[in-house]
Structure formats: structure tokens, C-alpha cells
Design an enzyme around this catalytic site. Structure first.
Site, mmCIF file in Angstrom:
data_model
loop_
_atom_site.group_PDB
_atom_site.id
_atom_site.type_symbol
_atom_site.label_atom_id
_atom_site.label_comp_id
_atom_site.label_asym_id
_atom_site.label_seq_id
_atom_site.Cartn_x
_atom_site.Cartn_y
_atom_site.Cartn_z
ATOM 1 N N ARG A 1 0.800 -1.221 0.000
ATOM 2 C CA ARG A 1 0.000 0.000 0.000
ATOM 3 C C ARG A 1 0.841 1.284 0.000
ATOM 4 O O ARG A 1 0.542 2.218 -0.737
ATOM 5 C CB ARG A 1 -0.897 -0.008 1.253
ATOM 6 N N TYR B 1 -4.952 -1.829 -3.618
ATOM 7 C CA TYR B 1 -6.152 -2.620 -3.341
ATOM 8 C C TYR B 1 -7.367 -2.009 -4.031
ATOM 9 O O TYR B 1 -8.480 -2.039 -3.502
ATOM 10 C CB TYR B 1 -6.352 -2.786 -1.819
ATOM 11 N N CYS C 1 -26.227 -3.402 -8.280
ATOM 12 C CA CYS C 1 -27.474 -3.660 -7.564
ATOM 13 C C CYS C 1 -27.208 -4.234 -6.177
ATOM 14 O O CYS C 1 -27.413 -5.427 -5.920
ATOM 15 C CB CYS C 1 -28.343 -4.602 -8.387
ATOM 16 N N ARG D 1 -12.892 -1.355 -1.535
ATOM 17 C CA ARG D 1 -12.512 -0.998 -0.169
ATOM 18 C C ARG D 1 -13.664 -0.394 0.644
ATOM 19 O O ARG D 1 -13.857 -0.780 1.799
ATOM 20 C CB ARG D 1 -11.286 -0.077 -0.155
HETATM 21 C C1 PLP Z 1 -0.421 -7.899 1.949
HETATM 22 C C2 PLP Z 1 0.926 -8.260 2.387
HETATM 23 C C3 PLP Z 1 1.951 -7.308 2.393
HETATM 24 C C4 PLP Z 1 1.726 -5.859 2.036
HETATM 25 O O1 PLP Z 1 0.907 -5.203 2.930
HETATM 26 P P1 PLP Z 1 0.672 -3.618 2.770
HETATM 27 O O2 PLP Z 1 -0.217 -3.267 3.881
HETATM 28 O O3 PLP Z 1 0.026 -3.405 1.442
HETATM 29 O O4 PLP Z 1 2.009 -2.965 2.847
HETATM 30 C C5 PLP Z 1 3.227 -7.721 2.754
HETATM 31 N N1 PLP Z 1 3.476 -9.010 3.104
HETATM 32 C C6 PLP Z 1 2.515 -9.947 3.125
HETATM 33 C C7 PLP Z 1 2.854 -11.324 3.521
HETATM 34 C C8 PLP Z 1 1.205 -9.604 2.774
HETATM 35 O O5 PLP Z 1 0.253 -10.543 2.802
#
Ligand code: PLP
Length: 427
Positions: free
Chosen positions: A284, A381, A353, A323
Site C-alpha cells: 500500500r 487494493y 445492484c 474498499r
Molecule cells: C499484503 C501483504 C503485504 C503488504 O501489505 P501492505 O499493507 O500493502 O504494505 C506484505 N506481506 C505480506 C505477507 C502480505 O500478505
């Protein structure tokens, strides 16, 4: 009006700009719904991590699931980034985007034998193993293939990341990782298994984390384990501290990547582990603030009575951006062209819908039908969770750099949506 998030998304006069491109122009050229990304916002987010780790043995593995579009992956691969994948599909994507397999780590609680084999054949750097049963299976797949699987165990440090329960992953009772108390024994077992080479240790405590303290708690717990494991004679080469750093959607004030890593390095060094290779898996925080979802206002639907809801119906929906519906996430929604009019309070909703199909509730907006709105901080996301619900083709995507823009994904057509489906035979 200044906007939170990334400086590449800002008003110039009455126009919302993404770098040097007016978002209304992007909408006119590429249609809506449209995801638009700032390349320099992504690269500067990455470079904050890179700079904080400069001069040490490290690898940043972008968590592909946050936004898996090929051009996004290519952008990061060219900048020296590695990748954290959670499926063979993501492996295929990163390889297609030019990733080096030696910079890929494979996470996830449900890797299949076929996925393990594919990753072994590709030569990924490390499997982040999430259970004892998975470890046995990986050993068997690797032995059959005559290959060695390099592994970390993903340990569950049992700390509270203080985030939404659906995106908190480091607490006891989450499905992720190996319990802290079991870790030493499982490492000993791993070291004895054929086809397995222990190389590191891994944790990931959650997502949209806006404080440093849960990370410090986690690193302490992980270092306790490292010491206990190495006391048994095993060597752990790298320490992978996962991802999870939050971004600003509204008024969150997450630490910068530099501050977070600075605090972690201080703790790691104070405990005498400064020599280890450090890995992070940000998702993210590398892409979230770099992207917007652009929608056209289709209809304004004022309420019948004076205390009811006004609806602003747009052409983007929950299938484009899950989200809000999934996590009740609040995302900023702004006009792509400011109007000098009094705002009206609307629920911004899509055509799907479902009453859960909303992008924002109670938003003060001065808009007319035909105007464009941008949902900000939609780079993570967003597209990667999009679906075809209501047989809606997924949005187009465009990458912007300065005044240039490139279509990086075409809008899906109806024929593409039912390709591979079959009618029953005539009778
Ligand atoms: C989703 C995930 C991330 C990344 O998480 P962010 O919140 O997008 O930084 C890193 N490592 C693992 C194992 C994940 O499942």
C-alpha cells in the site's frame, strides 16, 4: 485546496492534476471508470525505503497484491525492487514484467504443490512458509524436483497492529504464520527436512498501520526468536519484517518510511543484529497515494424529503473499488474540475445492484451530471481487487509521467467477460 496524500495529485487552478496531466483530459482520452497512476509518486515512495536502507544489505519486495498491473510491476522492477507474491499467478505476472526471480519471495497460507513447483523451477529467492504442514509439502515437492527450497518461517509475533480486524494479521487467532511458541521447534524440524534450506525469518503484522510501536514490538519478538533459534546452531541470514505501513486517506498520520525504518534500525542495532540482511514487503505505501479512480457523474438524485439522502450516481462501482464496501473504508472524493457553487451533501454510489455499492457517504460536492470525480489514494487494493460483478468490464488504467500518459490496461469488453464460457449443447 491542498490534498492529503501525494504531492503529485494536486489542483492547478480549478483542475485536478496528476503530475502534468489534467484528470479531466485523461477521462476524455481514455474514458471512465479509469484508474490513473503517477509514476513519480510510486518511484518516490520506493526511494524513501531505498534511501533509509542505503549502505546495508537489504531487499525491498513490493507486495504485488496491492496493485499487480504489469506496468506497475515493471516500474518497480526497473528501479531495482524485488517482489512479494502470494500465488503462481502473481509469479507469472512479475516474470512477465521483467522481475529477477532471485528477488522474489513467495508468501501465503495456501500454496498448492503446483505453485510450489512453479516457484522452485523459476528459482525464487525464498518461500515464506506459514505452517508446519506447508513445510512438509514443500520438502516433498522440492525433493521430487531435485531442487532446494530456501525458506523463512513466517512467525506470528502476537502483537496488535491496531488496524482494521480484516487487515490485522499478527495476532494469535489470525490464520497467518507459525505461533511464536512453536517457532524454535519448527525451525529445528525444517533444518532436518530434505529439500529445505533455512535462510531467514519473516513476519507481517497487518496493513494500514499508522504507528511505529507495533513494529517495534514485533521486531523485539522476532529478535527473541532469532536468538533462540541461533542458539540451536542454525544460522538465519535475513530478517524480513513484512509490509503494512499505512497511508493518508483522510487525516491519518502514519510515520514516513524513513522514520519507521530509522526506528527499526535503531532497535535492531541496539540488540546487536545490525549485520543482518533486512527485507521489507511494502504494498500500500508504495502505490496507494499514487493512484486515483476517475468516474463520471451519471445522475444526481435528490431526496424526496428534506432530511433524506441525496445520491450522486457515478459510473464507477464497488466492483471497481471494493474498499468502501468491504472494509467501510473512507476514501477522499474530489471533483476533477472545481465549480464555484455551493456544495450539496451526497452519498456517492455506483450502478451495482447492492446497497453496499457506495464509494463515499455524506460528501459535500458541487457537481453536475457529466462532471468527473476522482477517488483519491486508490492506487492500492483498487484495481487488484476489482471484479466483474454485474458483468461490468474492469476499468482501464493509465500511467502518467509528467505531461505524458500511457494506456497500461484496456477496458474489458463484454465479449472478453464471457470468453471461456460454454452454452449447453442444443437438444
Ligand atoms: C499484503 C501483504 C503485504 C503488504 O501489505 P501492505 O499493507 O500493502 O504494505 C506484505 N506481506 C505480506 C505477507 C502480505 O500478505
Amino acid at each position: 485546496m491542498t490534498l492529503p496524500g501525494s504531492p503529485q495529485v494536486a489542483y492547478r487552478g480549478d483542475r485536478l492534476m496528476l503530475e502534468g496531466c489534467a484528470v479531466t483530459d485523461l477521462a476524455a482520452s481514455f474514458g471512465t471508470p479509469l484508474y490513473a497512476y503517477s509514476r513519480s509518486a510510486m518511484l518516490s515512495a520506493l526511494s524513501a525505503y531505498q534511501q533509509a536502507l542505503e549502505g546495508r544489505d537489504h531487499l525491498i519486495c513490493y507486495a504485488v497484491k496491492a496493485n499487480s498491473s504489469l506496468a506497475v510491476l515493471q516500474t518497480f522492477a526497473q528501479a531495482g525492487c524485488g517482489f512479494d507474491i502470494v500465488s503462481a499467478g502473481e509469479l507469472s505476472r512479475v516474470l512477465a514484467a521483467g522481475a529477477q526471480p532471485s528477488k522474489v519471495v513467495f508468501s501465503g497460507v495456501g500454496k498448492t504443490r503446483a505453485e510450489m513447483r512453479q516457484a522452485l523451477d523459476a528459482g525464487v529467492m525464498c518461500f515464506n512458509v506459514e505452517s508446519e504442514a506447508e513445510l512438509e509439502t514443500l520438502s516433498s515437492v522440492a525433493t521430487q524436483a531435485g531442487l532446494m527450497a530456501r525458506i523463512s518461517l513466517r512467525v506470528n509475533p502476537d502483537v496488535d497492529a491496531k488496524t482494521h480486524p480484516y487487515i490485522s494479521t499478527g495476532l494469535k487467532g489470525n490464520k497467518f504464520g507459525i505461533a511464536h511458541e512453536r517457532a524454535v521447534a519448527v525451525y529445528a524440524h525444517a533444518a532436518a527436512l530434505p529439500g529445505i534450506e533455512v535462510v531467514g525469518i519473516d513476519c507481517h503484522i497487518g496493513s494500514q498501520i499508522t504507528e511505529i510501536s507495533p513494529y517495534l514490538d514485533a521486531v523485539d519478538r522476532v529478535l527473541d526468536l532469532v536468538e533462540a533459534i541461533e542458539a540451536t546452531g542454525l544460522r538465519l541470514h535475513h530478517l524480513d519484517l513484512g509490509g503494512g505501513l499505512g497511508i493518508t486517506y483522510t487525516d491519518e498520520k502514519p510515520p514516513s518510511a524513513g522514520d519507521l525504518i530509522g526506528a527499526l534500525l535503531q532497535r535492531i542495532e541496539a540488540r546487536g543484529h545490525g549485520h543482518r540482511k533486512l527485507m521489507f514487503e511494502p504494498g500500500r505505501s508504495l502505490v496507494g497515494n499514487a493512484g486515483v479512480l476517475v468516474a463520471e457523474v451519471l445522475y444526481l438524485k435528490p431526496s424526496d424529503d428534506h432530511d433524506g439522502k441525496n445520491f450522486c450516481i457515478v459510473d464507477a462501482a464497488m466492483n471497481d473499488l471494493m474498499r468502501p464496501a468491504m472494509y467501510e473504508a473512507w476514501m477522499r472524493i474530489v471533483p476533477c474540475r472545481l465549480r464555484d457553487e455551493a456544495p450539496v451533501t451526497y452519498d456517492v454510489v455506483g450502478p451495482v445492484c447492492e446497497s453496499g455499492d457506495w464509494l463515499g457517504r455524506d460528501r459535500a460536492l458541487a457537481v453536475h451530471a457529466g462532471d468527473h470525480l476522482a477517488v483519491l489514494s486508490a492506487g492500492a487494493y483498487g484495481m487488484s481487487m476489482a471484479s466483474n460483478y454485474n458483468t461490468r468490464g474492469r476499468a482501464a488504467e493509465v500511467m502518467v509521467s509528467g505531461a505524458e500518459s500511457w494506456l497500461i490496461r484496456e477496458r474489458e469488453t463484454p465479449a472478453e467477460l464471457f470468453r471461456g464460457e460454454h452454452l449447453l449443447p442444443a437438444r
